[in-house]
Write a protein that holds these residues in place. Structure first.
Motif, PDB file in Angstrom:
ATOM      1  N   SER A   1       0.702  -1.358  -0.033  1.00 46.84           N
ATOM      2  CA  SER A   1       0.014   0.003  -0.167  1.00 46.84           C
ATOM      3  C   SER A   1       0.815   1.136   0.171  1.00 46.84           C
ATOM      4  N   ASN A   2       0.185   2.409  -0.398  1.00 46.74           N
ATOM      5  CA  ASN A   2       1.112   3.662  -0.213  1.00 46.74           C
ATOM      6  C   ASN A   2       1.444   3.794   1.179  1.00 46.74           C
ATOM      7  N   HIS A   3       0.779   3.710   2.107  1.00 46.69           N
ATOM      8  CA  HIS A   3       0.945   3.656   3.393  1.00 46.69           C
ATOM      9  C   HIS A   3       2.329   3.037   3.913  1.00 46.69           C
ATOM     10  N   GLY A   4       2.256   1.549   3.399  1.00 47.75           N
ATOM     11  CA  GLY A   4       3.575   0.610   3.548  1.00 47.75           C
ATOM     12  C   GLY A   4       4.717   1.374   2.945  1.00 47.75           C
ATOM     13  N   VAL A   5       4.533   1.904   1.583  1.00 48.73           N
ATOM     14  CA  VAL A   5       5.651   2.450   0.996  1.00 48.73           C
ATOM     15  C   VAL A   5       6.097   3.675   1.696  1.00 48.73           C
ATOM     16  N   ALA A   6       5.215   4.660   2.338  1.00 51.53           N
ATOM     17  CA  ALA A   6       5.593   5.793   3.020  1.00 51.53           C
ATOM     18  C   ALA A   6       6.715   5.490   4.247  1.00 51.53           C
ATOM     19  N   LEU A   7       5.893   4.304   5.021  1.00 47.51           N
ATOM     20  CA  LEU A   7       6.847   4.099   6.052  1.00 47.51           C
ATOM     21  C   LEU A   7       8.155   3.613   5.754  1.00 47.51           C
ATOM     22  N   ALA A   8       8.412   2.857   4.699  1.00 47.94           N
ATOM     23  CA  ALA A   8       9.760   2.324   4.229  1.00 47.94           C
ATOM     24  C   ALA A   8      10.836   3.436   3.896  1.00 47.94           C
ATOM     25  N   CYS A   9      10.053   4.570   3.372  1.00 54.42           N
ATOM     26  CA  CYS A   9      10.620   5.733   2.624  1.00 54.42           C
ATOM     27  C   CYS A   9      11.407   6.256   4.109  1.00 54.42           C
ATOM     28  N   PHE A  10      10.499   6.778   5.013  1.00 53.03           N
ATOM     29  CA  PHE A  10      11.142   7.360   6.474  1.00 53.03           C
ATOM     30  C   PHE A  10      12.391   6.601   6.808  1.00 53.03           C
ATOM     31  N   VAL A  11      12.172   5.085   7.016  1.00 51.39           N
ATOM     32  CA  VAL A  11      13.157   4.300   7.348  1.00 51.39           C
ATOM     33  C   VAL A  11      14.545   4.220   6.443  1.00 51.39           C
ATOM     34  N   SER A  12      14.248   4.167   5.103  1.00 46.70           N
ATOM     35  CA  SER A  12      15.349   4.228   4.302  1.00 46.70           C
ATOM     36  C   SER A  12      16.022   5.434   4.148  1.00 46.70           C
ATOM     37  N   ILE A  13      15.343   6.616   4.418  1.00 50.82           N
ATOM     38  CA  ILE A  13      16.234   8.012   4.380  1.00 50.82           C
ATOM     39  C   ILE A  13      16.968   7.873   5.788  1.00 50.82           C
ATOM     40  N   GLY A  14      16.307   7.635   6.939  1.00 53.47           N
ATOM     41  CA  GLY A  14      17.138   7.412   8.253  1.00 53.47           C
ATOM     42  C   GLY A  14      18.524   6.532   8.079  1.00 53.47           C
ATOM     43  N   PHE A  15      18.235   5.389   7.509  1.00 50.68           N
ATOM     44  CA  PHE A  15      19.387   4.390   7.278  1.00 50.68           C
ATOM     45  C   PHE A  15      20.285   5.234   6.349  1.00 50.68           C
ATOM     46  N   ALA A  16      20.148   5.925   5.346  1.00 49.77           N
ATOM     47  CA  ALA A  16      20.986   6.581   4.443  1.00 49.77           C
ATOM     48  C   ALA A  16      21.761   7.500   5.017  1.00 49.77           C
ATOM     49  N   ILE A  17      21.085   8.527   6.047  1.00 46.15           N
ATOM     50  CA  ILE A  17      22.077   9.330   6.719  1.00 46.15           C
ATOM     51  C   ILE A  17      22.887   8.625   7.543  1.00 46.15           C
ATOM     52  N   LEU A  18      22.653   7.739   8.137  1.00 46.90           N
ATOM     53  CA  LEU A  18      23.552   7.019   9.334  1.00 46.90           C
ATOM     54  C   LEU A  18      24.672   6.412   8.450  1.00 46.90           C
ATOM     55  N   VAL A  19      24.340   5.922   7.354  1.00 45.51           N
ATOM     56  CA  VAL A  19      25.660   5.391   6.469  1.00 45.51           C
ATOM     57  C   VAL A  19      26.382   6.499   5.997  1.00 45.51           C
ATOM     58  N   LEU A  20      25.856   7.698   5.763  1.00 43.85           N
ATOM     59  CA  LEU A  20      26.785   8.923   5.233  1.00 43.85           C
ATOM     60  C   LEU A  20      27.467   9.152   6.352  1.00 43.85           C
ATOM     61  N   SER A  21      27.076   9.383   7.585  1.00 37.94           N
ATOM     62  CA  SER A  21      27.757   9.908   8.793  1.00 37.94           C
ATOM     63  C   SER A  21      29.057   9.209   9.004  1.00 37.94           C
ATOM     64  N   SER A  22      28.712   7.667   8.934  1.00 32.95           N
ATOM     65  CA  SER A  22      29.728   6.872   9.436  1.00 32.95           C
ATOM     66  C   SER A  22      30.667   6.178   8.318  1.00 32.95           C
ATOM     67  N   ALA A  23      30.412   6.582   6.997  1.00 39.08           N
ATOM     68  CA  ALA A  23      31.239   6.327   6.053  1.00 39.08           C
ATOM     69  C   ALA A  23      32.566   6.717   5.706  1.00 39.08           C
ATOM     70  N   GLY A  24      32.880   7.722   6.424  1.00 36.41           N
ATOM     71  CA  GLY A  24      34.273   8.474   6.074  1.00 36.41           C
ATOM     72  C   GLY A  24      34.232   8.879   4.539  1.00 36.41           C
ATOM     73  N   ASN A  25      35.399   8.489   3.958  1.00 39.39           N
ATOM     74  CA  ASN A  25      35.595   8.429   2.633  1.00 39.39           C
ATOM     75  C   ASN A  25      35.482   7.379   1.687  1.00 39.39           C
ATOM     76  N   ALA A  26      34.831   6.342   2.502  1.00 41.79           N
ATOM     77  CA  ALA A  26      34.850   5.000   1.729  1.00 41.79           C
ATOM     78  C   ALA A  26      33.725   5.303   0.573  1.00 41.79           C
TER      79      ALA A  26
END
Length: 392
Positions: free
Chosen positions: A272-297
């Motif tokens: 559903s669109n609702h399920g997609v929206a939940l996945a988007c918030f989680v994915s964006i948070g995960f992306a920021i976490l990876v960007l924060s800890s990635a260094g220059n890798a």
């Protein structure tokens, strides 16, 4: 897809107007700092002002759409935005740059995604989703065009010529496509029957708590996107990523948006669109976490771009769809205009707030704040759906 000529025209027009009018600022931020000798806070402050003015103008643009004047509005604002961009190389003082930015932001309210998607939704009703998806599949490549093209033109000619080339593309290619596609779309406009109870509810939608929960949830997304896009190159520069790799990573955001939209189309009958929206918030948070800890890798940075781009690409589609699900379809231009106002206030705050937080604690603090914001946005969205489901 190729038989739907109005959608193709609007898709190409949106790709070019985003690349030439919006993404050109984050793509050129470091060059503008160098060329004018302004600080990052001063440059991003102008972009924030542009987005604030876009927010203020959005409800008024929504009313033009409801009156059937969308095609003229979208074409004229795109044309004026291009003229303003062409004037940037002639500025001599900071206040002149701020004035051009403010005027350009007002024009964005009439020609970017929000008015375009409202026009498509107004014209096609419940069948609007496929058109919106197709437009975003094309327009997702806007940043892929803007970052490398601006880098090439600036390196081989000058930053001034770069801006003039982008302005010319809007005037001679985007505007004719915008006028034709929007006019054809407007002719499809259909009226949907609305119950008396729903009509009363529509007139008071600003008083509904779930309107504001939804609006501020979207605003969290816009803050996250705006901060990431406008500070992406400086973040990578602080991580000592080479200019060539930074441009490549920035260029990948667009294709990842397209990839996310393709995945959404593939699973739309099962999720559903609702399920997609939940996945988007989680994915964006995960992306920021990876960007924060990635260094220059590079591979980790690419992973962050993949999750962030894919999630935000889907958000562009589901925003109008969720708005219609939660708020209903009557007076849709006015509703999306008000939602866009809140959304663009968040987007407008992002470049400047990002600079302020960076000035306080560097980009580590910026990224930590963004992870917290992703959690807040998820909570607000959940409250919006829960409140809307309760009987009034």
């Amino acid at each position: 897809m190729f038989k739907d000529k109005p959608v193709i025209a609007l898709g190409i027009a949106q790709t070019l107007v985003w690349a030439s009018s919006f993404y050109i600022f984050p793509a050129m931020i470091l060059r503008l700092e160098t060329a004018f000798g302004w600080s990052r806070i001063e440059v991003t402050g102008a972009v924030s002002l542009a987005l604030f003015l876009s927010a203020i103008a959005s409800p008024f643009m929504g009313r033009f759409l409801d009156r059937g004047r969308g095609p003229l509005m979208m074409t004229l604002t795109a044309f004026l935005a291009a003229l303003l961009l062409a004037l940037v190389p002639f500025v001599e003082t900071l206040w002149q740059f701020y004035l051009l930015s403010a005027l350009m932001g007002t024009m964005w309210a009439g020609c970017l995604y929000d008015p375009c998607f409202a026009l498509v939704t107004r014209a096609r009703g419940r069948e609007a989703k496929s058109g919106i998806v197709r437009i975003t599949l094309m327009a997702g490549f806007a940043s892929t065009i803007s970052f490398p093209a601006s880098y090439y033109l600036s390196e081989n000619f000058s930053w001034q010529i770069c801006l003039w080339v982008f302005a010319a593309v809007v005037i001679f290619v985007t505007c004719p496509l915008m006028a034709w596609g929007a006019s054809r779309m407007e002719k499809e406009e259909r009226s949907e029957e609305t119950s008396a109870a729903e009509t009363v509810k529509e007139k008071a939608f600003i008083k509904l708590p779930y309107f504001w929960f939804l609006a501020f949830a979207f605003a969290c997304i816009s803050l996250l996107h705006g901060t990431t896009i406008h500070h992406f190159l400086p973040i990578l520069s602080e991580k000592q990523v080479s200019a060539e790799q930074a441009i490549l990573l920035a260029s990948l955001i667009g294709p990842m948006q397209v990839a996310g939209r393709i995945v959404m189309v593939m699973v739309e009958k099962r999720v559903s669109n609702h399920g997609v929206a939940l996945a988007c918030f989680v994915s964006i948070g995960f992306a920021i976490l990876v960007l924060s800890s990635a260094g220059n890798a590079f591979l980790l940075l690419a992973l962050s771009v993949a999750f962030f781009g894919a999630a935000y690409g889907v958000v562009s589609i589901i925003r109008p769809l969720l708005a219609r699900e939660v708020l209903g379809g009557a007076n849709f231009g006015a509703k999306t205009g008000m939602l866009a106002l809140v959304y663009l206030v968040g987007s407008g705050s992002a470049p400047f707030l990002g600079s302020l937080i960076w000035n306080l604690g560097g980009y580590d603090l910026v990224l930590a704040s963004m992870m917290g914001l992703a959690a807040v946005g998820l909570l607000l969205y959940w409250l919006a759906r829960r409140s809307a489901a309760q009987p009034s």
